[in-house]
Design a protein around this motif. Structure first.
Motif, PDB file in Angstrom:
ATOM      1  N   GLY A 171       0.800  -1.218   0.000  1.00 59.73           N
ATOM      2  CA  GLY A 171       0.000   0.000   0.000  1.00 59.73           C
ATOM      3  C   GLY A 171       0.831   1.265   0.000  1.00 59.73           C
ATOM      4  O   GLY A 171       0.295   2.364  -0.199  1.00 59.73           O
ATOM      5  N   ALA A 172       2.146   1.125   0.213  1.00 56.29           N
ATOM      6  CA  ALA A 172       2.993   2.315   0.373  1.00 56.29           C
ATOM      7  C   ALA A 172       3.159   3.100  -0.921  1.00 56.29           C
ATOM      8  O   ALA A 172       3.428   4.305  -0.891  1.00 56.29           O
ATOM      9  N   MET A 173       3.031   2.434  -2.068  1.00 56.25           N
ATOM     10  CA  MET A 173       3.304   3.145  -3.322  1.00 56.25           C
ATOM     11  C   MET A 173       2.165   4.078  -3.734  1.00 56.25           C
ATOM     12  O   MET A 173       2.363   4.986  -4.539  1.00 56.25           O
ATOM     13  N   ILE A 174       0.971   3.837  -3.201  1.00 55.69           N
ATOM     14  CA  ILE A 174      -0.190   4.606  -3.685  1.00 55.69           C
ATOM     15  C   ILE A 174       0.008   6.099  -3.385  1.00 55.69           C
ATOM     16  O   ILE A 174      -0.150   6.944  -4.264  1.00 55.69           O
ATOM     17  N   ALA A 175       0.356   6.407  -2.129  1.00 53.88           N
ATOM     18  CA  ALA A 175       0.535   7.821  -1.764  1.00 53.88           C
ATOM     19  C   ALA A 175       1.706   8.443  -2.514  1.00 53.88           C
ATOM     20  O   ALA A 175       1.700   9.644  -2.799  1.00 53.88           O
ATOM     21  N   VAL A 176       2.713   7.634  -2.824  1.00 53.80           N
ATOM     22  CA  VAL A 176       3.864   8.168  -3.553  1.00 53.80           C
ATOM     23  C   VAL A 176       3.444   8.554  -4.972  1.00 53.80           C
ATOM     24  O   VAL A 176       3.834   9.608  -5.488  1.00 53.80           O
ATOM     25  N   VAL A 177       2.620   7.716  -5.594  1.00 51.95           N
ATOM     26  CA  VAL A 177       2.075   8.089  -6.907  1.00 51.95           C
ATOM     27  C   VAL A 177       1.243   9.366  -6.764  1.00 51.95           C
ATOM     28  O   VAL A 177       1.349  10.291  -7.585  1.00 51.95           O
ATOM     29  N   ASN A 178       0.447   9.454  -5.709  1.00 49.99           N
ATOM     30  CA  ASN A 178      -0.317  10.685  -5.472  1.00 49.99           C
ATOM     31  C   ASN A 178       0.613  11.897  -5.470  1.00 49.99           C
ATOM     32  O   ASN A 178       0.291  12.946  -6.034  1.00 49.99           O
ATOM     33  N   GLY A 179       1.751  11.742  -4.807  1.00 48.18           N
ATOM     34  CA  GLY A 179       2.696  12.861  -4.700  1.00 48.18           C
ATOM     35  C   GLY A 179       3.260  13.268  -6.053  1.00 48.18           C
ATOM     36  O   GLY A 179       3.434  14.465  -6.317  1.00 48.18           O
ATOM     37  N   THR A 180       3.523  12.297  -6.912  1.00 44.60           N
ATOM     38  CA  THR A 180       4.021  12.655  -8.253  1.00 44.60           C
ATOM     39  C   THR A 180       2.945  13.443  -9.002  1.00 44.60           C
ATOM     40  O   THR A 180       3.253  14.377  -9.745  1.00 44.60           O
ATOM     41  N   LEU A 181       1.692  13.061  -8.784  1.00 45.72           N
ATOM     42  CA  LEU A 181       0.596  13.739  -9.493  1.00 45.72           C
ATOM     43  C   LEU A 181       0.351  15.139  -8.923  1.00 45.72           C
ATOM     44  O   LEU A 181       0.061  16.081  -9.666  1.00 45.72           O
ATOM     45  N   LEU A 182       0.507  15.267  -7.600  1.00 47.53           N
ATOM     46  CA  LEU A 182       0.426  16.601  -6.990  1.00 47.53           C
ATOM     47  C   LEU A 182       1.508  17.515  -7.558  1.00 47.53           C
ATOM     48  O   LEU A 182       1.258  18.681  -7.871  1.00 47.53           O
ATOM     49  N   ALA A 183       2.722  16.953  -7.677  1.00 46.20           N
ATOM     50  CA  ALA A 183       3.845  17.736  -8.194  1.00 46.20           C
ATOM     51  C   ALA A 183       3.550  18.208  -9.619  1.00 46.20           C
ATOM     52  O   ALA A 183       3.840  19.354  -9.977  1.00 46.20           O
ATOM     53  N   ARG A 184       2.968  17.346 -10.402  1.00 50.53           N
ATOM     54  CA  ARG A 184       2.656  17.732 -11.778  1.00 50.53           C
ATOM     55  C   ARG A 184       1.607  18.843 -11.805  1.00 50.53           C
ATOM     56  O   ARG A 184       1.657  19.744 -12.637  1.00 50.53           O
ATOM     57  N   ARG A 185       0.672  18.770 -10.863  1.00 48.22           N
ATOM     58  CA  ARG A 185      -0.313  19.846 -10.773  1.00 48.22           C
ATOM     59  C   ARG A 185       0.389  21.164 -10.434  1.00 48.22           C
ATOM     60  O   ARG A 185       0.122  22.188 -11.051  1.00 48.22           O
ATOM     61  N   PHE A 186       1.306  21.115  -9.477  1.00 45.49           N
ATOM     62  CA  PHE A 186       2.064  22.332  -9.136  1.00 45.49           C
ATOM     63  C   PHE A 186       2.795  22.870 -10.355  1.00 45.49           C
ATOM     64  O   PHE A 186       2.882  24.077 -10.558  1.00 45.49           O
ATOM     65  N   LYS A 187       3.358  21.963 -11.142  1.00 46.77           N
ATOM     66  CA  LYS A 187       4.197  22.387 -12.265  1.00 46.77           C
ATOM     67  C   LYS A 187       3.385  22.703 -13.517  1.00 46.77           C
ATOM     68  O   LYS A 187       3.950  23.072 -14.547  1.00 46.77           O
ATOM     69  N   GLY A 188       2.066  22.491 -13.427  1.00 42.03           N
ATOM     70  CA  GLY A 188       1.222  22.769 -14.575  1.00 42.03           C
ATOM     71  C   GLY A 188       1.308  21.725 -15.671  1.00 42.03           C
ATOM     72  O   GLY A 188       0.960  21.988 -16.820  1.00 42.03           O
ATOM     73  N   VAL A 189       1.797  20.536 -15.314  1.00 40.60           N
ATOM     74  CA  VAL A 189       1.853  19.445 -16.295  1.00 40.60           C
ATOM     75  C   VAL A 189       0.488  18.753 -16.276  1.00 40.60           C
ATOM     76  O   VAL A 189       0.084  18.177 -15.261  1.00 40.60           O
ATOM     77  N   LEU A 190      -0.217  18.826 -17.372  1.00 39.54           N
ATOM     78  CA  LEU A 190      -1.594  18.334 -17.404  1.00 39.54           C
ATOM     79  C   LEU A 190      -1.689  17.022 -18.183  1.00 39.54           C
ATOM     80  O   LEU A 190      -0.811  16.666 -18.953  1.00 39.54           O
ATOM     81  N   ARG A 191      -2.789  16.342 -17.953  1.00 32.99           N
ATOM     82  CA  ARG A 191      -3.159  15.156 -18.728  1.00 32.99           C
ATOM     83  C   ARG A 191      -2.159  14.005 -18.600  1.00 32.99           C
ATOM     84  O   ARG A 191      -1.999  13.210 -19.517  1.00 32.99           O
ATOM     85  N   THR A 192      -1.437  13.932 -17.483  1.00 33.29           N
ATOM     86  CA  THR A 192      -0.705  12.700 -17.215  1.00 33.29           C
ATOM     87  C   THR A 192      -1.424  11.985 -16.079  1.00 33.29           C
ATOM     88  O   THR A 192      -2.082  12.608 -15.248  1.00 33.29           O
ATOM     89  N   VAL A 193      -1.329  10.675 -16.073  1.00 32.30           N
ATOM     90  CA  VAL A 193      -1.966   9.885 -15.020  1.00 32.30           C
ATOM     91  C   VAL A 193      -0.901   9.070 -14.295  1.00 32.30           C
ATOM     92  O   VAL A 193       0.218   8.887 -14.788  1.00 32.30           O
ATOM     93  N   GLY A 194      -1.281   8.581 -13.120  1.00 32.76           N
ATOM     94  CA  GLY A 194      -0.415   7.681 -12.374  1.00 32.76           C
ATOM     95  C   GLY A 194      -1.182   6.410 -12.058  1.00 32.76           C
ATOM     96  O   GLY A 194      -2.328   6.483 -11.600  1.00 32.76           O
ATOM     97  N   ALA A 195      -0.560   5.277 -12.327  1.00 33.65           N
ATOM     98  CA  ALA A 195      -1.213   4.001 -12.047  1.00 33.65           C
ATOM     99  C   ALA A 195      -0.361   3.199 -11.082  1.00 33.65           C
ATOM    100  O   ALA A 195       0.870   3.270 -11.109  1.00 33.65           O
ATOM    101  N   THR A 196      -1.022   2.465 -10.210  1.00 37.85           N
ATOM    102  CA  THR A 196      -0.292   1.554  -9.342  1.00 37.85           C
ATOM    103  C   THR A 196      -1.116   0.301  -9.125  1.00 37.85           C
ATOM    104  O   THR A 196      -2.344   0.322  -9.223  1.00 37.85           O
ATOM    105  N   CYS A 197      -0.433  -0.811  -8.882  1.00 36.84           N
ATOM    106  CA  CYS A 197      -1.086  -2.108  -8.753  1.00 36.84           C
ATOM    107  C   CYS A 197      -0.878  -2.664  -7.350  1.00 36.84           C
ATOM    108  O   CYS A 197       0.224  -2.569  -6.802  1.00 36.84           O
ATOM    109  N   ILE A 198      -1.930  -3.212  -6.806  1.00 39.16           N
ATOM    110  CA  ILE A 198      -1.831  -3.911  -5.521  1.00 39.16           C
ATOM    111  C   ILE A 198      -2.646  -5.193  -5.604  1.00 39.16           C
ATOM    112  O   ILE A 198      -3.404  -5.392  -6.555  1.00 39.16           O
TER     113      ILE A 198
END
Lengths: 321, 317
Positions: free
Chosen positions: B103-130
């Protein structure tokens, strides 16, 4: 004009946000409310969208900071109370601390831990967590004792490419004051000679530096000169400055507010015993909190942690050996 | 799928031959789901796979050589012997290396997506499998809730493969379907038969697209059966034979091959050709990794900090 330890922490974060677009703040109640201790007061208003309230999810807060750091951001996390970092422990020690070693991709996150005891706070709002985090490779652990260090070390924490555990002491927040913010700073990794002396060395960090300084004043009136070393950061630990002081005084007392099993005081004594045994004129001593949870009632709390009174007693014992 | 299965089988045989230190974890039975995740992601997206995602890793762009080097401990691999087997990735390329704590990777993917929002990088997604086991962790709850609060373009793929190591789903959760949990978090749910490649491809396409279009986190729950042990050290004797005989126990790779044949999209000769090609590529990557130097403790810098000036020195052991 004067500025408190807490205001210095707020000002350091404001400066980091202003100077570096990669910086953002994430934590519980840090937004419009300004934080449980007001360490982020008005920052959400001054830096819209960059000071974000988090759900009560310490694991996910640190996890998200790691992900953001991988993407090149430099998050500052507020843990509200150091005690509450334990639900985020896994992400801190197993993820943030291992990332650079495993991948060579740095993980520049600053985790602010409002640390240490205040009267009436009890077992779950009083803890000092520095020992736990210092045990793990891949983390830097800072324990500022002065307004100047709170400011300059927090800025350095944000600038470093590694995860930093920033232990800021709640007892110092409002009553420790300086005339102004520093314009230059001793780099992280160097201890500070808080007071010179020739008869014995007291090594301390965070709030205990001030208890030790009070002891030095008291003993000075009795003709004893106590040297105080403020460690500033406990990882890295500046063994050289400690050893140089012990070489001058021949006597070592190490004081910490956390629990007695292991920890910073044990590490300092161990290093001095291993590397500087011949410098010692007496067995090195250590003084810590009692080996129980931190009590709520002020009568018990005052007796639980080292104070100027108990440190002075330990210092006098050491001087008699 | 075929390449991943071939690579996994090669790792299993190397493990049995004593050529691999540590564990080997296979994706047998989960390739259809996993490859559907990887194929629906684009360059610039983020992927945090788990232990049974060789197919998804290859589809996302991992090379056979990265996988072989990590399993075989080559000093030239992305982890250089500091970490091994499934714990590999290239964070700078959006390919996150898992830690073992579920379960630890889910929040880390969230963080990459938050960072992209800060940087204005749009239309990328993050996927993780459990797996379904990870849904019992606090990390899972915290992170899916966090993603929902922030309306992040997260695709959370849950392979309900019926066993978490040896623990059956009945001892893991009590709800009828894990997909029912999604509405409680305020996120979209998708369910799919994980043994059907076509179904996996279309469901993942929809989930990834919805995330990319700004509809917030998407939870995909796949039903399937793990067709191997937890790792190659585990004979999986505890798996209920009735499950093996049920539709859940179908091998997704065989189902996909049958589909190709029955629709006449490929004939047996063509499929055999693909198989030979996969074996050739895998053998080549493994042979390369086996020839390479292993890590040298005397050349290792033993330095866990990026800030080299803050590294403490200790007496040599």
């Amino acid at each position: 004009m004067s500025i408190t330890y807490l205001e210095a922490i707020r000002e350091a974060q404001a400066r980091a946000l202003a100077e570096d677009p990669r910086v953002f703040i994430y934590g519980q109640d840090v937004g419009a409310f300004g934080g449980a201790f007001k360490a982020t007061k008005n920052l959400a208003q001054e830096f819209p969208g960059r000071v974000i309230d988090a759900p009560i999810s310490e694991d996910a807060i640190v996890g998200a900071a790691i992900g953001a750091a991988v993407e090149g951001m430099r998050p500052i996390i507020e843990m509200q109370f150091a005690d509450f970092s334990t639900p985020g422990f896994n992400q801190i020690v197993n993820h943030a601390a291992t990332l650079y070693w495993r991948t060579q991709v740095p993980c520049p996150i600053t985790i602010r831990l409002p640390s240490g005891g205040t009267s009436g706070s009890g077992p779950f709002h009083s803890q000092s967590m520095e020992t736990l985090y210092a045990h793990y490779p891949g983390l830097i652990v800072m324990t500022p004792a002065t307004v100047e260090d709170a400011y300059s070390m927090l800025l350095e924490a944000v600038a470093l490419d590694d995860p930093v555990i920033f232990c800021e002491h709640k007892l110092l927040y409002n009553h420790l004051k300086a005339e102004s913010l520093p314009t230059e700073a001793v780099p992280v990794g160097k201890a500070r000679l808080a007071r010179p002396g020739r008869d014995m060395t007291i090594v301390a960090y965070s709030a205990m530096v001030h208890e030790a300084l009070a002891v030095a004043d008291e003993l000075a009136s009795e003709g004893t000169e106590v040297e105080i070393v403020d460690l500033r950061s406990i990882k890295p630990l500046d063994t050289d400055t400690v050893m140089a002081s012990v070489a001058r005084t021949g006597r070592l007392l190490c004081v910490g507010e956390s629990w007695p099993w292991g920890g910073v005081t044990a590490e300092v004594v161990s290093r001095v015993a291993c590397e500087g045994f011949g410098l010692l004129d007496a067995p090195p001593q250590r003084l810590n909190a009692k080996d129980t949870p931190v009590p709520y009632h002020p009568n018990l709390w005052a007796a639980h942690r080292p104070t100027a009174r108990s440190i002075a007693a330990a210092a006098r014992r050491l001087l008699r050996i | 799928m075929l390449l991943a299965r071939t690579l996994d089988e090669k790792f299993a045989s190397l493990y049995r031959a004593g050529k691999i230190h540590g564990g080997v974890f296979l994706g047998r039975g989960q390739e259809a789901l996993s490859v559907a995740v990887g194929l629906n992601l684009r360059k610039g997206d983020v992927f945090a796979p788990l232990i049974r995602d060789q197919a998804g890793r290859l589809a996302f762009g991992e090379t056979l050589l990265d996988a072989a080097r990590t399993y075989l401990g080559s000093a030239l691999g992305p982890m250089r012997g500091r970490d091994g087997n499934v714990h590999r990735g290239r964070p700078r390329e959006g390919y996150l290396p898992m830690i073992s704590h579920l379960g630890a990777m889910i929040a880390v993917v969230n963080g990459t997506l938050l960072a992209r929002r800060f940087k204005g990088v749009l239309r990328t997604v993050g996927a993780t499998c459990i797996g379904e086991g990870a849904t019992s962790t606090g990390s899972f709850h915290e992170a899916i809730n966090q993603a929902a609060v922030e309306k992040l373009p997260l695709v959370l793929v849950i392979a309900n493969n019926q066993y978490a190591y040896s623990t059956p789903s009945s001892r893991q959760f009590a709800c009828t379907s894990l997909a029912d949990r999604a509405s409680g978090y305020g996120v979209d749910a998708h369910s799919v038969d994980g043994t059907e490649l076509a179904a996996c491809l279309s469901v993942l396409a929809e989930a990834v697209e919805r995330a990319r279009e700004g509809h917030g986190p998407q939870m995909v729950v796949a039903r399937l059966l793990r067709l191997c042990g937890h790792g190659e050290h585990d004979d999986a004797s505890y798996v209920d034979p009735r499950l093996k005989a049920s539709p859940l126990g179908r091998d997704c790779l065989k189902v996909a091959e049958q589909n190709l044949l029955s629709r006449q999209w490929a004939d047996a000769v063509t499929i055999e050709g693909w198989r030979c090609e996969a074996v050739h590529k895998v053998e080549e990557a493994v042979a390369t990794a086996l020839r390479e130097p292993t890590p040298d403790p005397y050349k290792e810098n033993w330095c866990a900090l990026a800030s080299k000036h803050l590294v403490e020195t200790h007496p040599e052991v």
